[in-house]
Design a protein around this motif. Structure first.
Motif, PDB file in Angstrom:
ATOM      1  N   VAL A   1      39.527 -25.424   9.734  1.00 25.92           N
ATOM      2  CA  VAL A   1      40.224 -24.698   8.661  1.00 25.92           C
ATOM      3  C   VAL A   1      39.273 -23.719   7.990  1.00 25.92           C
ATOM      4  CG1 VAL A   1      41.308 -24.930   6.394  1.00 25.92           C
ATOM      5  CG2 VAL A   1      41.949 -26.489   8.240  1.00 25.92           C
ATOM      6  N   ARG A   2      38.064 -24.177   7.670  1.00 24.31           N
ATOM      7  CA  ARG A   2      37.084 -23.298   7.020  1.00 24.31           C
ATOM      8  C   ARG A   2      36.773 -22.081   7.886  1.00 24.31           C
ATOM      9  NH1 ARG A   2      34.517 -25.139   2.498  1.00 24.31           N
ATOM     10  NH2 ARG A   2      34.539 -27.384   2.089  1.00 24.31           N
ATOM     11  N   ARG A   3      36.541 -22.309   9.166  1.00 23.89           N
ATOM     12  CA  ARG A   3      36.177 -21.203  10.046  1.00 23.89           C
ATOM     13  C   ARG A   3      37.320 -20.200  10.204  1.00 23.89           C
ATOM     14  NH1 ARG A   3      32.399 -23.948  14.844  1.00 23.89           N
ATOM     15  NH2 ARG A   3      30.638 -24.446  13.448  1.00 23.89           N
ATOM     16  N   MET A   4      38.529 -20.704  10.231  1.00 21.32           N
ATOM     17  CA  MET A   4      39.668 -19.787  10.343  1.00 21.32           C
ATOM     18  C   MET A   4      39.820 -18.942   9.076  1.00 21.32           C
ATOM     19  SD  MET A   4      42.712 -21.793  12.291  1.00 21.32           S
ATOM     20  CE  MET A   4      42.635 -22.069  14.063  1.00 21.32           C
ATOM     21  N   LEU A   5      39.700 -19.586   7.931  1.00 16.04           N
ATOM     22  CA  LEU A   5      39.853 -18.859   6.672  1.00 16.04           C
ATOM     23  C   LEU A   5      38.749 -17.830   6.469  1.00 16.04           C
ATOM     24  CD1 LEU A   5      40.882 -21.774   4.268  1.00 16.04           C
ATOM     25  CD2 LEU A   5      42.361 -19.952   5.123  1.00 16.04           C
ATOM     26  N   LYS A   6      37.548 -18.126   6.972  1.00 16.21           N
ATOM     27  CA  LYS A   6      36.398 -17.260   6.718  1.00 16.21           C
ATOM     28  C   LYS A   6      36.014 -16.398   7.923  1.00 16.21           C
ATOM     29  CE  LYS A   6      34.411 -20.260   3.167  1.00 16.21           C
ATOM     30  NZ  LYS A   6      34.687 -19.310   2.075  1.00 16.21           N
ATOM     31  N   ALA A   7      36.939 -16.256   8.869  1.00 22.37           N
ATOM     32  CA  ALA A   7      36.622 -15.497  10.087  1.00 22.37           C
ATOM     33  C   ALA A   7      36.357 -14.024   9.809  1.00 22.37           C
ATOM     34  CB  ALA A   7      37.761 -15.638  11.098  1.00 22.37           C
ATOM     35  N   GLY A   8      36.879 -13.495   8.715  1.00 23.15           N
ATOM     36  CA  GLY A   8      36.644 -12.092   8.376  1.00 23.15           C
ATOM     37  C   GLY A   8      37.616 -11.147   9.068  1.00 23.15           C
TER      38      GLY A   8
ATOM     39  N   LEU B   1      35.584 -26.451  21.390  1.00 15.11           N
ATOM     40  CA  LEU B   1      36.101 -27.221  20.254  1.00 15.11           C
ATOM     41  C   LEU B   1      35.394 -28.573  20.148  1.00 15.11           C
ATOM     42  CD1 LEU B   1      39.922 -26.445  20.650  1.00 15.11           C
ATOM     43  CD2 LEU B   1      38.498 -25.801  18.696  1.00 15.11           C
ATOM     44  N   LYS B   2      35.162 -29.224  21.288  1.00 14.22           N
ATOM     45  CA  LYS B   2      34.482 -30.520  21.290  1.00 14.22           C
ATOM     46  C   LYS B   2      33.036 -30.397  20.835  1.00 14.22           C
ATOM     47  CE  LYS B   2      37.195 -32.855  24.892  1.00 14.22           C
ATOM     48  NZ  LYS B   2      37.174 -33.412  26.273  1.00 14.22           N
ATOM     49  N   LYS B   3      32.364 -29.311  21.263  1.00 17.30           N
ATOM     50  CA  LYS B   3      30.959 -29.111  20.903  1.00 17.30           C
ATOM     51  C   LYS B   3      30.791 -28.488  19.518  1.00 17.30           C
ATOM     52  CE  LYS B   3      29.096 -28.598  25.595  1.00 17.30           C
ATOM     53  NZ  LYS B   3      28.391 -27.682  26.543  1.00 17.30           N
ATOM     54  N   LYS B   4      31.953 -28.183  18.873  1.00 18.05           N
ATOM     55  CA  LYS B   4      31.952 -27.575  17.540  1.00 18.05           C
ATOM     56  C   LYS B   4      31.348 -26.176  17.538  1.00 18.05           C
ATOM     57  CE  LYS B   4      31.461 -32.189  15.515  1.00 18.05           C
ATOM     58  NZ  LYS B   4      31.541 -32.832  16.829  1.00 18.05           N
ATOM     59  N   SER B   5      31.382 -25.525  18.703  1.00 18.14           N
ATOM     60  CA  SER B   5      30.835 -24.168  18.809  1.00 18.14           C
ATOM     61  C   SER B   5      31.928 -23.097  18.777  1.00 18.14           C
ATOM     62  CB  SER B   5      30.029 -24.028  20.113  1.00 18.14           C
ATOM     63  OG  SER B   5      30.855 -24.239  21.244  1.00 18.14           O
ATOM     64  N   TYR B   6      33.190 -23.541  18.691  1.00 17.33           N
ATOM     65  CA  TYR B   6      34.289 -22.568  18.615  1.00 17.33           C
ATOM     66  C   TYR B   6      34.222 -21.821  17.280  1.00 17.33           C
ATOM     67  CZ  TYR B   6      38.904 -20.713  17.626  1.00 17.33           C
ATOM     68  OH  TYR B   6      39.938 -19.887  17.263  1.00 17.33           O
ATOM     69  N   LYS B   7      34.270 -20.522  17.366  1.00 15.76           N
ATOM     70  CA  LYS B   7      34.249 -19.693  16.165  1.00 15.76           C
ATOM     71  C   LYS B   7      35.268 -18.564  16.325  1.00 15.76           C
ATOM     72  CE  LYS B   7      31.166 -17.251  13.000  1.00 15.76           C
ATOM     73  NZ  LYS B   7      29.791 -16.766  12.761  1.00 15.76           N
ATOM     74  N   PRO B   8      36.289 -18.521  15.476  1.00 14.90           N
ATOM     75  CA  PRO B   8      37.319 -17.475  15.592  1.00 14.90           C
ATOM     76  C   PRO B   8      36.721 -16.085  15.446  1.00 14.90           C
ATOM     77  CG  PRO B   8      37.981 -19.178  14.028  1.00 14.90           C
ATOM     78  CD  PRO B   8      36.542 -19.409  14.332  1.00 14.90           C
TER      79      PRO B   8
ATOM     80  N   ASP C   1      39.420 -35.530   8.279  1.00 18.05           N
ATOM     81  CA  ASP C   1      38.767 -35.440   9.583  1.00 18.05           C
ATOM     82  C   ASP C   1      37.837 -34.234   9.531  1.00 18.05           C
ATOM     83  OD1 ASP C   1      38.028 -34.883  12.211  1.00 18.05           O
ATOM     84  OD2 ASP C   1      39.913 -35.612  13.035  1.00 18.05           O
ATOM     85  N   PRO C   2      36.519 -34.419   9.646  1.00 18.24           N
ATOM     86  CA  PRO C   2      35.586 -33.282   9.540  1.00 18.24           C
ATOM     87  C   PRO C   2      35.848 -32.192  10.572  1.00 18.24           C
ATOM     88  CG  PRO C   2      34.476 -35.261  10.381  1.00 18.24           C
ATOM     89  CD  PRO C   2      35.806 -35.686   9.887  1.00 18.24           C
ATOM     90  N   ASN C   3      36.425 -32.565  11.714  1.00 22.07           N
ATOM     91  CA  ASN C   3      36.742 -31.564  12.730  1.00 22.07           C
ATOM     92  C   ASN C   3      37.846 -30.620  12.252  1.00 22.07           C
ATOM     93  OD1 ASN C   3      34.931 -32.541  14.803  1.00 22.07           O
ATOM     94  ND2 ASN C   3      36.316 -34.286  15.022  1.00 22.07           N
TER      95      ASN C   3
END
Length: 431
Positions: free
Chosen positions: A187-194, A70-77, A180-182
């Motif tokens: 939110v974007r990644r969760m909505l677009k996880a597929g 999460l800190k490195k912004k590499s978390y992807k659902p 907050d960009p984080n």
């Protein structure tokens, strides 16, 4: 962590125009661990097959890795596993099952969004909120009709609401309070996880999947900006007569004093929904003459007052014992028939079990039914349901063997020894 979220909620309450620019760091190990402890471990598993128990075996290590990503912004659902749940009309409702780790992040995000947005939601929004619920929504609706000059009720239905929530509008609405960009990225990644459907990956271009821990709060934020705030701040001040709204998730009812204003609002509502990527189900949306003077006016026209359905109850015009106008409600035919079919199938599965186990399970079902539908004026509805359960039980007990097990006399004698829960009114609409 609860204290920090309470502080965020307090700041949001005391400063209505405040925009939070740095709160993403609050989704930390402490909060995620708290979410893990309160997460239901009996839910279905996602595509990775990991349960709460398995994740908890190396909890500290797993959470450290998750926080680092999460800190490195590499978390992807991961994509959600989608299953289809049958509906009454023969169609299906998609339900998404998420991986356990993604549920943890969703729950943490949900708590953060709720802390910021909850103080700004209107009282008319009753779904998925603390200290509110269906019965409170029904009480409020009852007051709107009985205590005010309501003459027309608009009962509207949004077509596939959760599946058509627009992702870009969702982000814009959230950024009204949180820039907050984080958080935006999450939110974007969760909505677009597929989703994974029939072993094939499908992208998610729109919608917030039912089954997501975040879906309820996202739905409330969407409805707040698309419907309720618009109605309260833009529509209502321009009307000449009384008007009010009550919303539960995507289900809502609007009350009006004047027919012309109700019709004009309905047309504007269709256009507004379209602007935000939604569409009204016009076959299920209708304007009904309803209220204190409906019986009198309809009687002059030689017809009965209309009815409408909200939260599983059919509402109809009636009178109290002293002859005053009353709104009464009964279980809707659709919900009643659906539940009867479900119980009939459930008894069929249980018929090989010992009688005491069958009765215990049925009493759990009946108690749950009574606690929801056992509301003022609906005793006949819950009594009819109890009767249908008895009929189904009699039917299946007599098919446990080739020889008929019970006559009605013997069946009723058995119920004295293993009684079914009796119907009872648990909720007063005026309480």
């Amino acid at each position: 962590m609860g204290t920090k979220l309470e502080r965020i909620s307090q700041l949001s309450t005391e400063n209505p125009e405040m925009v939070f620019t740095s709160i993403g760091h609050m989704i930390n190990k402490e909060l995620l661990k708290e979410c893990h402890e309160k997460m239901d471990g009996d839910k279905a598993v996602g595509i990775d097959g990991i349960t709460k128990e398995e994740y908890g075996k190396n909890l500290e290590e797993n959470l450290d890795k998750l926080v680092e990503r999460l800190k490195k912004k590499s978390y992807k659902p991961q994509p959600a596993r989608q299953v289809e749940i049958p509906k009454d009309n023969g169609k299906t409702r998609p339900l998404r099952i998420y991986c356990y780790e993604d549920k943890l992040v969703q729950e943490a995000l949900r708590r953060l969004l709720e802390a910021v947005f909850e103080p700004h939601f209107y009282e008319e929004m009753m779904g998925f909120r603390p200290n509110r619920g269906c019965h409170k929504a029904l009480r409020r609706l009852n007051g709107m009709i009985e205590e005010h000059p309501t003459n027309y009720v608009l009962d509207a239905d949004i077509k596939g609401f959760f599946g058509h929530i627009d992702h870009e509008w969702t982000v814009k609405f959230i950024e009204n309070r949180i820039k907050d960009p984080n958080i935006t990225r999450l939110v974007r990644r969760m909505l677009k996880a597929g989703i994974m459907k029939d072993f094939r990956y499908e992208e998610a271009e729109e919608g917030s999947g039912q089954g997501s821990v975040c879906s309820p709060i996202i739905a409330n934020i969407y409805m707040h900006y698309v419907l309720i705030r618009w109605f309260k701040e833009k529509v209502k001040p321009c009307l000449r007569g009384y008007a009010e709204i009550i919303v539960y998730a995507d289900d809502f009812v609007c009350c009006f004093q004047y027919k012309k204003e109700a019709e004009e609002f309905y047309e504007r509502l269709k256009q507004r929904m379209k602007h935000f990527g939604l569409e009204l189900e016009e076959s299920k949306s209708r304007l009904t003459e309803f209220g204190r003077y409906a019986q009198e006016q309809c009687g002059k026209k030689g017809k009965k007052p209309g009815t409408f359905t909200f939260l599983g109850f059919t509402h109809y015009c009636s009178k109290s014992r002293n002859g005053k106008f009353r709104v009464k409600r009964k279980t809707s035919r659709k919900k009643f028939a659906k539940k009867c079919r479900e119980v009939h199938r459930e008894i069929a599965k249980m018929r090989i079990l010992p009688l005491a186990q069958i009765i215990k399970k049925l009493n759990q079902i009946l108690a749950g039914y009574y606690h929801y539908y056992g509301i003022t004026d609906n005793f006949k509805g819950i009594n009819d349901f109890c009767y249908r359960v008895r009929r189904s039980l009699f039917y299946w007990l007599n098919r446990r063997s080739q020889k008929k097990s019970y006559t009605w006399e013997a069946f009723n004698a058995m119920l004295k020894e293993y009684p079914l829960a009796h119907p009872e009114i648990y909720v007063s609409i005026y309480g």
